[in-house]
Design an enzyme around this catalytic site. Sequence first.
Site, PDB file in Angstrom:
ATOM      1  CE  LYS A  90      -3.595   0.065   2.703  1.00 27.88           C
ATOM      2  NZ  LYS A  90      -4.298  -0.047   4.013  1.00 27.88           N
ATOM      3  CB  ILE A  91       2.114   3.371  -2.432  1.00 28.79           C
ATOM      4  CG1 ILE A  91       2.815   2.032  -2.707  1.00 28.79           C
ATOM      5  CG2 ILE A  91       3.029   4.567  -2.524  1.00 28.79           C
ATOM      6  CD1 ILE A  91       4.255   1.987  -2.363  1.00 28.79           C
TER       7      ILE A  91
END
Length: 228
Positions: A90-91
Amino acid sequence: MITLQILLDTANLEDIKRLNDLYPIRGVTTNPTILARENTESWLDLLKNIDDILCSEQLLFAQVTASNCEDMIKEAEFLVENIRKDLYIKIPVIPEGIKAIKKLNSMGINTTATAVFSTQQAVIAANAGADFIAPYVNRLDNIEADGVSVVRDIAEMFKIHNIESKIIAASFKNVNQVKKCCLAGADTATVSAELYEEAAAHPLTDAAVEQFKADWKNLYGDKFMYQY
Ligand code: E4P
């Protein structure tokens, strides 16, 4: 293949074990806040323990903590090496995050664009190559925006332009938000253990079961069917 099967947005091992045993859980999502909430000595062991509970078909998500692309990539590589190859990284969709999603995509590492609050952010992240886009529904509702409408717009935009990224709606405070997002075109959603259990339960189901039990016991006693 991605289905509407819901994910758990928690790192609590007891909750994950219990709900995964009972329900068709699609996987588990985490973020730095969710990991810190468990207050364990090793966040890495915690993620490994979550991975141990899940089977290989179930999805696992972990978020980077860095704010610059270079360190995000290093964190992503570390996570993939130490937890599982198909981990979804997750970014957050800050500019350096979009750059990191582009790079990770070219490296064949799964990504999820997170902390998405607008359709434009979703489109940009999808173009960068994000596998999932995570719009924050309740946080939008809290600023008097409409989280469900944002999810609907993203879904419509993706459909019109044949964008393949999937929508994993996130940040929920009630079951109705989840239902509305799924009807608005979200591919899936991630919810707290508490919300999952609220969605699964219904007082009328419990009342019906009590009635069945009472009627059966009245005539046949306490034995189960296989005990006759
Ligand atoms: C999941 O990807 C998000 O990190 C999470 O759902 C955010 O939820 P919150 O708004 O309840 O913190």
